[in-house]
Enzyme design. Structure first.
Site, mmCIF file in Angstrom:
data_model
loop_
_atom_site.group_PDB
_atom_site.id
_atom_site.type_symbol
_atom_site.label_atom_id
_atom_site.label_comp_id
_atom_site.label_asym_id
_atom_site.label_seq_id
_atom_site.Cartn_x
_atom_site.Cartn_y
_atom_site.Cartn_z
ATOM 1 N N ARG A 1 0.845 -1.189 0.000
ATOM 2 C CA ARG A 1 0.000 0.000 0.000
ATOM 3 C C ARG A 1 0.882 1.242 0.000
ATOM 4 O O ARG A 1 1.889 1.309 0.700
ATOM 5 C CB ARG A 1 -0.930 0.018 1.214
ATOM 6 C CG ARG A 1 -1.932 -1.130 1.207
ATOM 7 C CD ARG A 1 -2.875 -1.103 2.373
ATOM 8 N NE ARG A 1 -3.688 -2.319 2.400
ATOM 9 C CZ ARG A 1 -4.540 -2.635 3.371
ATOM 10 N NH1 ARG A 1 -4.679 -1.824 4.400
ATOM 11 N NH2 ARG A 1 -5.234 -3.760 3.314
ATOM 12 N N ARG B 1 2.557 1.079 10.205
ATOM 13 C CA ARG B 1 1.977 1.461 8.911
ATOM 14 C C ARG B 1 3.091 1.459 7.870
ATOM 15 O O ARG B 1 3.887 2.391 7.806
ATOM 16 C CB ARG B 1 1.337 2.852 9.020
ATOM 17 C CG ARG B 1 0.440 3.227 7.856
ATOM 18 C CD ARG B 1 -0.133 4.614 8.045
ATOM 19 N NE ARG B 1 -0.959 4.706 9.226
ATOM 20 C CZ ARG B 1 -2.257 4.387 9.274
ATOM 21 N NH1 ARG B 1 -2.857 3.954 8.182
ATOM 22 N NH2 ARG B 1 -2.943 4.501 10.381
ATOM 23 N N GLU C 1 -5.957 -1.350 15.541
ATOM 24 C CA GLU C 1 -6.618 -2.330 14.685
ATOM 25 C C GLU C 1 -5.634 -3.399 14.192
ATOM 26 O O GLU C 1 -4.558 -3.090 13.713
ATOM 27 C CB GLU C 1 -7.244 -1.624 13.478
ATOM 28 C CG GLU C 1 -7.854 -2.565 12.449
ATOM 29 C CD GLU C 1 -7.960 -1.938 11.081
ATOM 30 O OE1 GLU C 1 -7.891 -2.689 10.103
ATOM 31 O OE2 GLU C 1 -8.088 -0.695 10.996
ATOM 32 N N SER D 1 -9.977 -6.255 10.227
ATOM 33 C CA SER D 1 -11.297 -5.763 9.844
ATOM 34 C C SER D 1 -12.013 -6.904 9.143
ATOM 35 O O SER D 1 -11.460 -7.471 8.184
ATOM 36 C CB SER D 1 -11.203 -4.567 8.896
ATOM 37 O OG SER D 1 -10.948 -3.375 9.598
ATOM 38 N N ARG E 1 1.247 -6.337 12.689
ATOM 39 C CA ARG E 1 0.620 -5.651 13.826
ATOM 40 C C ARG E 1 0.445 -6.590 15.019
ATOM 41 O O ARG E 1 0.540 -6.154 16.178
ATOM 42 C CB ARG E 1 -0.715 -5.062 13.392
ATOM 43 C CG ARG E 1 -0.556 -3.894 12.436
ATOM 44 C CD ARG E 1 -1.830 -3.112 12.262
ATOM 45 N NE ARG E 1 -1.588 -1.891 11.500
ATOM 46 C CZ ARG E 1 -2.419 -0.858 11.444
ATOM 47 N NH1 ARG E 1 -3.563 -0.890 12.129
ATOM 48 N NH2 ARG E 1 -2.130 0.222 10.735
#
Length: 421
Positions: free
Chosen positions: A260, A275, A347, A350, A388
């Protein structure tokens, strides 16, 4: 992708759904443009019918040695009219399709109103947060002190938002991914799949990543895309297919690299590996009949939660509000792990039910009981984001001397090692 017929049937309801996401109404305009398209098509059909009749009349006139000049003039004008009507209908159709492709999914009625993550609703908390007799450190402080987390070297060869893990931390990351795969395949019936990390535009568009998220993704010079998540190849594997009902439910999982650009995140989570441009994720995808998707959403979320519970990581389940629910989702649960070094929930998963939103975009269907093709429902979730979860393990299981205790379920994957450091 939305069905224009559904908008025609209930434009007010569709605009009300958009309003919940903070968007301006578009249904009335789309319905008006669609009416213009259908009018053009009706006139086109009449013109084409007249052209056939006219061709016969011209032929009859010539055979009878009659003057056909007027008829031939009408035929020329008719050809121009037909071309104009075709162009009008196609232009309007392209405009409608482009708009529909950029509109988000309709939210489930259970999704709470709200503008952003501050309005999300906590469903439950699981696990006890650790009570340290010392000030807990963040993961990058622990990793760098151990000499097993190298940001400068990664930056030298790859730029910002990159890391090189070494030794036991690299193995621990690998162990986490393997543990996730084994849990999902062994206990929840997901089929392990190795996927391409380069996909075509059709796959990205069908899984709602294009056109909206083009700037968030990496594109190659030969017009392919690095996957932002394993969801793309897994879900797109049924693109254009009509599945037999007995093939459902289809449950797939993959452990893949994801990429990403993190466009728009400048200044956020700059330190550490929270990130990054490249990361490892265990992805879950379910492809089911419409009547089963709600129950499958809960099942998928529980699969992801099970991994956190087995590892002993405190977490909470959050129902995302309207303003925070992703573009393609009708309903999303986030799982947030407790990060004591950051003193915050972050997070790690999801899990979303997209219903038939993706299936319509990629024309993925199955044959129902009546034998007629109908659109599938697709679901996707992180099971989990490996990097994460590595952060969560490091921060929750850190010791005063800077070592990290390895959770027991991971020790068989670590050759029996009990601590890092």
């Amino acid at each position: 992708m939305h069905d224009i017929k559904a908008l025609r049937a209930a434009p007010e309801a569709f605009d009300a759904a958009l309003k919940r996401r903070g968007m301006e109404p578009v249904a009335t305009l789309l319905v008006e443009r669609d009416a213009q398209r259908r009018q053009a098509l009706a006139e086109l059909q009449e013109a084409q019918a007249r052209r056939k009749t006219l061709a016969k009349e011209i032929g009859q006139a010539k055979r009878a040695k009659q003057d056909s000049t007027a008829l031939e003039g009408e035929a020329v004008a008719l050809r121009e009219r037909i071309a104009g009507l075709e162009e009008t209908a196609n232009t309007i159709q392209a405009e409608i399709d482009d708009t529909l492709m950029r509109l988000p999914n309709v939210l489930d009625s259970a999704v709470p109103d709200g503008r952003d993550e501050q309005d999300n609703v906590e469903i439950k908390q699981v696990g006890k947060r650790p009570d340290f007799a010392f000030t807990p450190k963040q993961h990058f402080e622990l990793g760098e002190a151990l000499g097993l987390m190298d940001f400068p070297t990664a930056a030298k060869i790859a730029g910002s938002r990159a890391v090189m893990l070494k030794g036991a931390l690299a193995r621990l990351e690998r162990a986490l991914g393997q543990f996730m795969l084994d849990t999902h395949t062994g206990e929840f019936g997901y089929q392990e799949t190795t996927v391409p990390v380069l996909v075509n535009t059709a796959a990205m568009t069908g899984t709602d990543k294009l056109p909206k998220f083009a700037e968030d993704s990496f594109r190659t010079t030969d017009d392919r895309w690095l996957i932002p998540t394993g969801e793309v190849p897994l879900t797109a594997s049924v693109m254009g297919d009509i599945l037999p009902a007995e093939a459902l439910p289809m449950r797939l999982t993959t452990l893949s690299q994801c990429f990403r650009s993190e466009a728009g995140s400048a200044g956020r989570d700059v330190r550490g590996m929270l990130r990054q441009h490249q990361f490892t994720k265990c992805e879950l995808v379910s492809i089911v009949a419409p009547e089963d998707s709600a129950a499958e959403h809960e099942r998928m979320t529980r699969a992801a939660e099970t991994v956190l519970e087995r590892l002993g990581i405190p977490y909470r389940r959050v129902l995302l509000c309207a303003g925070d629910t992703g573009f393609g989702a009708a309903k999303t649960f986030d799982l947030e792990a407790w990060m004591p070094g950051q003193d915050a929930w972050r997070e790690v998963s999801s899990c979303s039910n997209t219903r038939d939103f993706q299936a319509r975009r990629m024309n993925a269907r199955y044959r129902g009981a009546d034998g007629k093709p109908q659109f599938l429902h697709t679901l996707n979730g992180s099971g989990l984001a490996v990097g994460r979860v590595l952060i969560a393990v490091m921060e929750n299981f850190q010791n005063a001397d800077g070592t990290i205790t390895i959770p027991e379920p991971l020790r068989p994957y670590m050759g029996g090692m009990e601590k890092v450091g």
